[in-house]
Design an enzyme around this catalytic site. Structure first.
Site, PDB file in Angstrom:
ATOM      1  N   LYS A   3       0.922  -1.387   0.056  1.00  0.00           N
ATOM      2  CA  LYS A   3       0.017  -0.134  -0.028  1.00  0.00           C
ATOM      3  C   LYS A   3       0.903   1.476   0.042  1.00  0.00           C
ATOM      4  O   LYS A   3       0.586   2.106  -0.778  1.00  0.00           O
ATOM      5  CB  LYS A   3      -0.790   0.137   1.075  1.00  0.00           C
ATOM      6  CG  LYS A   3      -1.483   1.517   1.593  1.00  0.00           C
ATOM      7  CD  LYS A   3      -2.350   1.608   2.851  1.00  0.00           C
ATOM      8  CE  LYS A   3      -1.788   1.609   4.030  1.00  0.00           C
ATOM      9  NZ  LYS A   3      -1.357   3.122   4.288  1.00  0.00           N
ATOM     10  N   ASN A   4       1.942   1.163   0.851  1.00  0.00           N
ATOM     11  CA  ASN A   4       2.845   2.558   1.122  1.00  0.00           C
ATOM     12  C   ASN A   4       3.747   2.643  -0.023  1.00  0.00           C
ATOM     13  O   ASN A   4       4.468   3.722   0.068  1.00  0.00           O
ATOM     14  CB  ASN A   4       3.328   2.479   2.457  1.00  0.00           C
ATOM     15  CG  ASN A   4       2.124   2.549   3.371  1.00  0.00           C
ATOM     16  OD1 ASN A   4       1.144   2.973   3.380  1.00  0.00           O
ATOM     17  ND2 ASN A   4       2.563   2.269   4.935  1.00  0.00           N
TER      18      ASN A   4
ATOM     19  N   ARG B 257      -4.624  10.899   3.955  1.00  0.00           N
ATOM     20  CA  ARG B 257      -3.460  11.948   4.188  1.00  0.00           C
ATOM     21  C   ARG B 257      -2.575  11.481   2.991  1.00  0.00           C
ATOM     22  O   ARG B 257      -1.793  12.562   2.675  1.00  0.00           O
ATOM     23  CB  ARG B 257      -2.723  11.407   5.574  1.00  0.00           C
ATOM     24  CG  ARG B 257      -3.455  11.912   6.964  1.00  0.00           C
ATOM     25  CD  ARG B 257      -2.469  11.775   8.121  1.00  0.00           C
ATOM     26  NE  ARG B 257      -1.719  12.781   7.808  1.00  0.00           N
ATOM     27  CZ  ARG B 257      -0.465  12.579   7.179  1.00  0.00           C
ATOM     28  NH1 ARG B 257      -0.026  11.715   6.447  1.00  0.00           N
ATOM     29  NH2 ARG B 257       0.605  13.652   7.147  1.00  0.00           N
TER      30      ARG B 257
ATOM     31  N   CYS C 163      -4.217  12.288  12.485  1.00  0.00           N
ATOM     32  CA  CYS C 163      -5.076  11.243  12.480  1.00  0.00           C
ATOM     33  C   CYS C 163      -4.848  10.550  14.072  1.00  0.00           C
ATOM     34  O   CYS C 163      -4.074  11.013  14.764  1.00  0.00           O
ATOM     35  CB  CYS C 163      -4.772  10.006  11.390  1.00  0.00           C
ATOM     36  SG  CYS C 163      -3.088   9.570  11.800  1.00  0.00           S
TER      37      CYS C 163
ATOM     38  N   ARG D 147       0.882  14.237  12.658  1.00  0.00           N
ATOM     39  CA  ARG D 147       1.237  13.987  11.173  1.00  0.00           C
ATOM     40  C   ARG D 147       1.484  15.389  10.338  1.00  0.00           C
ATOM     41  O   ARG D 147       0.939  15.404   9.283  1.00  0.00           O
ATOM     42  CB  ARG D 147       0.177  13.279  10.345  1.00  0.00           C
ATOM     43  CG  ARG D 147      -0.493  11.945  11.079  1.00  0.00           C
ATOM     44  CD  ARG D 147       0.741  11.044  11.312  1.00  0.00           C
ATOM     45  NE  ARG D 147       1.145  10.271   9.991  1.00  0.00           N
ATOM     46  CZ  ARG D 147       0.394   9.194   9.345  1.00  0.00           C
ATOM     47  NH1 ARG D 147      -0.631   8.771   9.865  1.00  0.00           N
ATOM     48  NH2 ARG D 147       1.019   8.638   8.465  1.00  0.00           N
TER      49      ARG D 147
ATOM     50  N   ASP E 229       4.837   0.238  12.128  1.00  0.00           N
ATOM     51  CA  ASP E 229       3.775  -0.285  11.510  1.00  0.00           C
ATOM     52  C   ASP E 229       3.345  -1.762  12.000  1.00  0.00           C
ATOM     53  O   ASP E 229       2.370  -2.279  11.736  1.00  0.00           O
ATOM     54  CB  ASP E 229       3.570  -0.185  10.033  1.00  0.00           C
ATOM     55  CG  ASP E 229       3.351   1.249   9.595  1.00  0.00           C
ATOM     56  OD1 ASP E 229       3.678   1.585   8.372  1.00  0.00           O
ATOM     57  OD2 ASP E 229       3.085   2.136  10.514  1.00  0.00           O
TER      58      ASP E 229
ATOM     59  N   ARG F 175      -8.525  -0.271   4.668  1.00  0.00           N
ATOM     60  CA  ARG F 175      -7.591   0.726   3.912  1.00  0.00           C
ATOM     61  C   ARG F 175      -6.424   0.069   3.529  1.00  0.00           C
ATOM     62  O   ARG F 175      -5.880   0.651   2.499  1.00  0.00           O
ATOM     63  CB  ARG F 175      -7.432   1.918   4.978  1.00  0.00           C
ATOM     64  CG  ARG F 175      -8.346   3.046   5.225  1.00  0.00           C
ATOM     65  CD  ARG F 175      -8.027   3.957   5.895  1.00  0.00           C
ATOM     66  NE  ARG F 175      -6.931   4.600   5.354  1.00  0.00           N
ATOM     67  CZ  ARG F 175      -5.730   5.263   6.153  1.00  0.00           C
ATOM     68  NH1 ARG F 175      -5.908   5.027   7.261  1.00  0.00           N
ATOM     69  NH2 ARG F 175      -4.844   5.525   5.371  1.00  0.00           N
TER      70      ARG F 175
END
Ligand code: EPZ
Length: 426
Positions: free
Chosen positions: A24-25, A94, A118, A123, A309, A401
């Protein structure tokens, strides 16, 4: 709770093999990078998750055409004609801020809604702005919208980041690639997703050296020398680490396929230190455990340090380990909410500033709990799998997400988990 939930039956083991999705990132930034090449880029191995759908919407609002075929995205930016992203999209995700650098690169200007904070922290984007200002960008804020202009054009510069920010490194890179002259980013982020982005930018015609090291050097090229490309997203190391933690907690063996073990070296060291057996191939990792879980101290740091994470997933492991673990969260200022939910399941955790003292307990009890962010949510489902009795995890939109078919993948490993739609009112 007006959202879907996941019902988990406890006392189960996870065992088997699961295919890891694209990161995802990385994929989100690869999509943003496509803005710099006029034409159709193809990005393979893109996870089917809500954040990707949101980024697709951002690109379409800018005038691009985005087509998904299974895990392939075709992004045609030929008709991209806007450099302005609306608040309602940025406020939902974001990571939309990742279009700032490429929009400046393509149009010399950008209007991007300021992202909010968040659950895990403020952030801020101050390092993004300082880095881009060094390249000649001027910023103003107008009612929550960031107005970026380059009245004297972009120019290469030497910039030292105060902290190896992933987002700031990415935004700087995507502007620097068309900034005339040489740009040096010192104290750059070293995450594998940074390397993936640099590989795609180079495939588009950019000139970048040092990706993955603390110092990245960019030689700017004219925008028209950048073109579309085809690029395959790297495997998601955080998704992989999540399933490995599941295997470690229940005993496994669990194999995650489609991931470079080099991306998870520190996490694998901690799995070993906590009593697990870990074996790796070129693109897979297998974890199992026969003896007790052992306590271990963990501190989250920028890559190659322990990934923030995976902090929640390893806190879960520590809560069932033999002994006391000290977990220190150095990256985000508020990323211990998971602990509060785990306490409801019988864990013994004391929070002190950015430290968590975790005393292992024999077992956890199933309970109704709530996801606070996508990683905590994923870890709560794992907690339910190993706890006594039933657990209901609410607010699972957070999990959607960043995890493609999380329930399906867990079921394929033997978990008894069922998604419950809020609409059914169950
Ligand atoms: C990326 O966030 C990831 N998100 C995060 O993953 C990940 O936890 C983080 O990198 C660290 O690895 C995406 O890639 C979409 P940072 P990012 O800039 O870029 C502070 C997940 O679960 N900071 O390295 O926002 C910041 O507040 C998510 O997938 C500033 O103060 O991370 C944070 O405390 C969560 N000013 C720390 O630095 C800035 O200008 C690290 O932020 C930028 C950052």
């Amino acid at each position: 709770m007006g959202t879907d939930s996941i019902l988990v039956r406890g006392n189960h083991t996870l065992a088997g093999e699961v295919k890891i999705s694209g990161a995802k990132n990385s994929a989100l930034k690869l999509m943003a990078a496509s803005i710099l090449g006029c034409g159709q880029s193809i990005i393979e191995n893109v996870p089917d998750i809500s954040d990707i759908r949101l980024m697709s919407e951002v690109l379409e609002r800018l005038g691009a055409k985005v087509q998904r075929e299974d895990h392939r995205l075709k992004i045609d930016t030929s008709s991209l004609d806007s450099f302005s992203t609306p608040y309602e999209l940025v406020s939902k995700m974001r990571a939309s801020i990742s279009v700032l650098g490429p929009l400046i690169g393509r149009f010399g200007q950008a209007k991007v809604a300021m992202p909010g904070g968040c659950q895990i922290g403020a952030r801020k984007i101050d390092m993004h702005l300082v880095g881009l200002e060094a390249l000649g960008v001027k910023f103003a804020v107008d009612h929550g919208t960031l107005i970026a202009t380059t009245p004297d054009g972009l120019k290469g510069a030497a910039v030292t980041l105060e902290f190896p920010s992933v987002g700031a490194t990415e935004n700087m890179l995507m502007a620097a690639v068309v900034a005339p002259g040489r740009t040096i980013i010192e104290n750059a982020a070293r995450e594998p997703e940074i390397v993936d982005l640099c590989n795609m930018l180079c495939a588009m015609g950019a000139k970048i050296e040092g990706a993955g090291s603390m110092n990245i050097e960019v030689l700017g090229v004219p925008l028209e020398e950048l073109g579309p490309c085809t690029h395959t997203t790297v495997g998601d190391r955080i998704e992989a680490g999540t399933f490995l933690a599941g295997g470690a907690i229940t005993g496994g063996p669990v194999t995650v396929q489609g991931i470079d073990p080099d991306y998870l070296r520190m996490s694998l060291m901690k799995l070993d230190a906590m009593g697990c057996q870990v074996s790796c191939g070129d693109d897979y990792i297998t974890v199992s455990r026969t003896g007790d879980l052992r306590a271990a101290d963990i501190q989250t740091l920028p890559h190659p340090g322990f990934p923030t994470d995976l902090q929640a997933q390893f806190m879960l492991m520590a809560s069932l380990a033999d002994g006391v673990s000290l977990i220190t969260e150095n990256v985000f200022e508020n990323r211990f909410m998971f602990a509060s939910e785990l306490l409801r399941m019988g864990a013994d955790i004391t929070l002190e500033d950015h430290h968590a003292v975790v005393r292992g307990v024999d077992h956890l009890q199933g309970a109704p709990v709530s996801s606070t962010d996508l990683r905590a949510g994923a870890a709560l489902v794992l907690a339910g799998i190993v706890a006594d009795g039933y657990t209901t995890v609410y607010e699972v939109q957070h999990i959607d997400r960043g995890y493609e078919d999380y329930v399906g993948k867990l079921r394929s490993l033997g978990a008894d988990v069922v998604r419950q739609s809020a609409a059914c009112g169950r």
